[in-house]
Design a protein around this motif. Structure first.
Motif, short mmCIF file in Angstrom:
data_model
loop_
_atom_site.label_atom_id
_atom_site.label_comp_id
_atom_site.label_asym_id
_atom_site.label_seq_id
_atom_site.Cartn_x
_atom_site.Cartn_y
_atom_site.Cartn_z
N LYS A 50 0.83 -1.21 0.00
CA LYS A 50 0.00 0.00 0.00
C LYS A 50 0.86 1.26 0.00
CE LYS A 50 -3.75 2.42 2.32
NZ LYS A 50 -3.08 3.73 2.24
N LYS A 51 1.95 1.24 0.76
CA LYS A 51 2.83 2.40 0.84
C LYS A 51 3.63 2.60 -0.45
CE LYS A 51 3.32 1.57 5.80
NZ LYS A 51 4.18 0.96 6.83
N GLY A 52 4.06 1.51 -1.07
CA GLY A 52 4.93 1.61 -2.23
C GLY A 52 4.23 1.57 -3.56
N ALA A 53 2.96 1.16 -3.58
CA ALA A 53 2.23 1.05 -4.84
C ALA A 53 0.76 1.37 -4.57
CB ALA A 53 2.42 -0.34 -5.44
N THR A 54 -0.10 0.37 -4.63
CA THR A 54 -1.52 0.57 -4.38
C THR A 54 -2.18 -0.77 -4.11
OG1 THR A 54 -3.61 1.45 -5.30
CG2 THR A 54 -2.10 0.39 -6.84
N ILE A 55 -3.30 -0.75 -3.41
CA ILE A 55 -4.12 -1.95 -3.26
C ILE A 55 -5.49 -1.69 -3.87
CG2 ILE A 55 -2.90 -2.87 -1.26
CD1 ILE A 55 -5.16 -1.77 0.50
N SER A 56 -5.56 -0.71 -4.76
CA SER A 56 -6.82 -0.34 -5.42
C SER A 56 -6.80 -0.80 -6.87
CB SER A 56 -7.01 1.18 -5.37
OG SER A 56 -8.04 1.59 -6.25
N GLY B 177 -4.62 0.27 -10.05
CA GLY B 177 -3.57 -0.63 -10.52
C GLY B 177 -4.02 -1.90 -11.19
N GLY B 178 -5.33 -2.06 -11.44
CA GLY B 178 -5.79 -3.32 -11.99
C GLY B 178 -5.81 -4.42 -10.93
N CYS B 179 -6.09 -5.64 -11.36
CA CYS B 179 -6.25 -6.73 -10.40
C CYS B 179 -4.94 -7.16 -9.77
CB CYS B 179 -6.94 -7.91 -11.07
SG CYS B 179 -7.71 -9.05 -9.90
N GLN B 180 -3.80 -6.79 -10.36
CA GLN B 180 -2.52 -7.07 -9.70
C GLN B 180 -2.47 -6.42 -8.32
OE1 GLN B 180 0.78 -5.26 -11.81
NE2 GLN B 180 -0.19 -3.24 -11.88
N ALA B 181 -3.20 -5.33 -8.16
CA ALA B 181 -3.22 -4.61 -6.89
C ALA B 181 -4.11 -5.30 -5.86
CB ALA B 181 -3.70 -3.18 -7.10
N ALA C 241 5.28 -14.39 -5.52
CA ALA C 241 3.83 -14.37 -5.75
C ALA C 241 3.44 -13.16 -6.60
CB ALA C 241 3.08 -14.37 -4.43
N MET C 242 3.95 -11.98 -6.25
CA MET C 242 3.59 -10.79 -7.02
C MET C 242 4.20 -10.79 -8.41
SD MET C 242 2.18 -8.03 -7.83
CE MET C 242 1.21 -7.59 -6.40
N GLU C 243 5.41 -11.29 -8.53
CA GLU C 243 6.08 -11.29 -9.83
C GLU C 243 5.22 -11.96 -10.90
OE1 GLU C 243 10.21 -13.03 -11.80
OE2 GLU C 243 10.07 -12.77 -9.62
N HIS C 244 4.44 -12.95 -10.48
CA HIS C 244 3.64 -13.70 -11.44
C HIS C 244 2.17 -13.28 -11.45
CE1 HIS C 244 7.18 -15.96 -12.28
NE2 HIS C 244 7.38 -16.09 -10.98
N HIS C 245 1.93 -12.06 -10.93
CA HIS C 245 0.64 -11.40 -11.09
C HIS C 245 0.79 -10.04 -11.79
CE1 HIS C 245 -0.83 -14.25 -7.95
NE2 HIS C 245 -1.98 -14.08 -8.57
N LEU C 246 2.02 -9.66 -12.10
CA LEU C 246 2.24 -8.34 -12.71
C LEU C 246 1.43 -8.18 -13.98
CD1 LEU C 246 6.12 -7.96 -12.28
CD2 LEU C 246 4.33 -6.69 -11.06
N GLY C 247 0.76 -7.05 -14.10
CA GLY C 247 -0.02 -6.75 -15.29
C GLY C 247 -1.43 -7.31 -15.29
N LEU C 248 -1.83 -8.00 -14.23
CA LEU C 248 -3.17 -8.58 -14.19
C LEU C 248 -4.23 -7.49 -14.20
CD1 LEU C 248 -4.73 -11.26 -13.96
CD2 LEU C 248 -4.66 -10.99 -11.48
N MET D 122 5.40 -3.13 -10.04
CA MET D 122 3.95 -3.18 -10.02
C MET D 122 3.35 -1.78 -10.17
SD MET D 122 1.44 -4.08 -6.87
CE MET D 122 -0.07 -3.12 -6.86
N TRP D 123 3.92 -0.81 -9.48
CA TRP D 123 3.42 0.56 -9.55
C TRP D 123 3.66 1.16 -10.94
CZ3 TRP D 123 -0.19 3.39 -8.19
CH2 TRP D 123 -0.14 4.79 -8.18
N ASP D 124 4.84 0.91 -11.50
CA ASP D 124 5.11 1.39 -12.86
C ASP D 124 4.12 0.77 -13.85
OD1 ASP D 124 7.25 2.86 -11.93
OD2 ASP D 124 8.77 1.41 -12.54
N THR D 125 3.84 -0.50 -13.67
CA THR D 125 2.88 -1.19 -14.54
C THR D 125 1.49 -0.58 -14.39
OG1 THR D 125 4.16 -3.23 -14.31
CG2 THR D 125 1.93 -3.44 -15.17
N ALA D 126 1.13 -0.27 -13.16
CA ALA D 126 -0.18 0.35 -12.91
C ALA D 126 -0.30 1.69 -13.63
CB ALA D 126 -0.38 0.55 -11.41
N LEU D 127 0.76 2.48 -13.58
CA LEU D 127 0.74 3.78 -14.24
C LEU D 127 0.63 3.64 -15.75
CD1 LEU D 127 3.47 5.67 -12.16
CD2 LEU D 127 0.98 5.83 -11.93
N ASP D 128 1.24 2.59 -16.31
CA ASP D 128 1.20 2.37 -17.75
C ASP D 128 -0.10 1.73 -18.23
OD1 ASP D 128 3.76 3.39 -18.06
OD2 ASP D 128 4.74 1.43 -17.96
#
Length: 475
Positions: free
Chosen positions: A343-349, A353-357, A388-395, A445-451
């Motif tokens: 939550k502090k470094g990216a988002t849980i929304s 951020g899409g479903c990766q968040a 775990a997160m590495e294999h959800h990136l971009g979801l 993950m955050w960079d992906t969310a922004l893109d």
């Protein structure tokens, strides 16, 4: 360095489905608005309240029950304690009477859609999940309140100084995974021990322990209820509940009378891989079918991803001898800390951020908690979260009909299985040779969310939401 103090009870909130950002957040915002009205002169001075829903709240608000949540919040109902069976009758009464009992004390006119508007083409700049309350007083004065539901049931008010709200100094401040590892290495404490020390900045250890167990009991009851409820999910997609049939098939002829004897009956089935896999899926399905039915769930860290952590914890309990209060508390404390770092470094929304968040973060939280619970080191614990997160990136988040059902419910089963796999990989690996750190994957993950295109961020404007032809009734 300034740090954001996030408690285990910020990451895990008891509420009502189907969405933490679109249901629980707006519900909380409406309750805060009522409190503000009281502080400004009293509810009896109010002539009317009009609610404007923007961005993602407007586009998927019907399917997520945003309108229902706002009305109940304005009535002063609490999502933690409300009888979930009373929700539909209360909403039906408001619609039929065209009146709303503001704060539970004052009847005001509330005519749909005049007093609750979905502004599909408008988005507020701060966050996609924005809503405004326009208050008209009997003396002719008008004023407004704007709130943002930023994910996981967290709500911020427009113009609110977030830093001014930060009054808790933690003994072990953590903003990043590196911070957490620093404290673990310096003190020799495990992740859950660091978290418990920090929690005592808010309350006693006993109160924290009891509160965490209450969180677990809510998760437990949700799993059990979901496994024993059949039928069709509301909303018009005609999605059939599957946990009931799967539970019945897997349990075979074993009998039970309550949760504890149910766990014993599950254990009698053995440890065949397919058997365990089916049960993990069943646990996750049960929670998110309850969530889709406006049932009581725990944000973990969101409602849309509410099934991952309970499913993995239930796996730990049923198949790894984890049915022990102390083990359960440690599991949830560890999971909460990983979630707070995301939550502090990216988002849980998902709207950001899409479903990766949501599924991605919940899977990382569960993976870390399971790893520490199974004897992993602090570094292996963080490694499991990274895997775990590495294999959800971009979801992407592309709910059909704006409902938290397809693909959301099945995604919880995937997140749970990935968490267990990530944990096993970490336990069988040496973090010394890892190429990717948890902090790096959070930044990615955050960079992906922004893109990511906005159509893949909980708007139902892309993906499965536009490729599956459906016709939903207006609700």
């Amino acid at each position: 360095m300034p740090h954001e103090a996030i408690s285990v009870f910020d990451m895990f909130k008891i509420g009502v489905g189907p969405s933490s950002s679109h249901t629980l957040g707006p519900w909380r915002a409406a309750m805060r608005c009522v409190d503000t009205i009281r502080a400004k002169g009293g509810l009896d001075q109010v002539l009317s309240v009009t609610v404007l829903l923007y961005g993602s709240l407007a586009k998927t608000g019907k399917g997520h029950g945003t309108d229902i949540a706002v009305m109940l919040g304005l009535c002063g109902e609490d999502p933690v304690t409300i009888d979930v069976n009373s929700i539909q009758p209360k909403i039906q009464h408001i619609q039929n009477s065209q009146q709303l009992l503001l704060g539970g004390t004052l009847n005001i006119p509330f005519i749909l859609p005049d007093h609750l508007q979905f502004l599909h083409q408008e988005t507020l700049p701060f966050h996609p999940n924005g809503l405004s309350f326009l208050i008209e007083l009997k003396n002719g004065e008008h004023w407004s309140e704007t709130y943002y539901s930023i994910g996981g049931g967290f709500v911020v008010k427009e113009g609110e100084d977030k830093n001014a709200q930060q009054t808790v100094d933690l003994p072990f401040p953590v903003n990043t995974a590196d911070d957490l590892l620093h404290w673990c290495m310096k003190t020799g404490m495990s992740v859950h021990e660091v978290v418990m020390e920090n929690e005592q900045a808010w309350r006693s250890e006993e109160v924290t322990r009891n509160g965490v167990l209450n969180i677990w009991h809510t998760m437990r009851d949700c799993i059990y209820r979901g496994c024993h409820t059949k039928g069709e999910l509301p909303g018009g997609l005609q999605v059939r509940r599957r946990a009931f049939d799967l539970n019945k098939k897997l349990i075979q002829q074993n009998t039970y009378t309550d949760y504890t004897s149910w766990v014993e009956a599950i254990r009698k089935g053995g440890h065949d891989f397919k058997y365990i896999l089916d049960w993990v899926s069943c646990f996750a399905l049960a929670v998110n079918e309850e969530n889709a039915s406006f049932g009581r769930v725990v944000t973990a860290p969101t409602n849309g991803a509410a099934g991952v952590i309970p499913a993995v914890l239930q796996y730990f309990i049923a198949f790894c001898d984890g049915l022990d209060d102390e083990k359960i508390i440690r599991f949830l404390l560890t999971a909460s800390e990983i979630g707070s770092i995301f939550k502090k470094g990216a988002t849980i929304s998902a709207a950001m951020g899409g479903c990766q968040a949501e599924i991605g973060v919940s899977s990382a939280m569960a993976a870390a908690a399971l790893t520490e619970s199974l004897g992993g080191t602090q570094r292996q614990t963080l490694m499991a979260a990274e895997i775990a997160m590495e294999h959800h990136l971009g979801l992407t988040c592309d709910p059909i009909g704006g409902l938290v059902q397809v693909p959301c419910i099945e995604r919880n089963t995937m997140g749970a299985i990935k968490a267990i796999t990530a944990s096993q990989l970490a336990l069988q690996s040496s973090p010394d040779y890892a190429k990717v750190s948890l902090d790096k994957v959070i930044k990615t993950m955050w960079d992906t969310a922004l893109d990511m295109s906005s159509k893949y961020k909980e708007t139902a404007d892309g993906g499965l939401a536009i490729h599956i032809p459906i016709s939903l009734p207006e609700c």
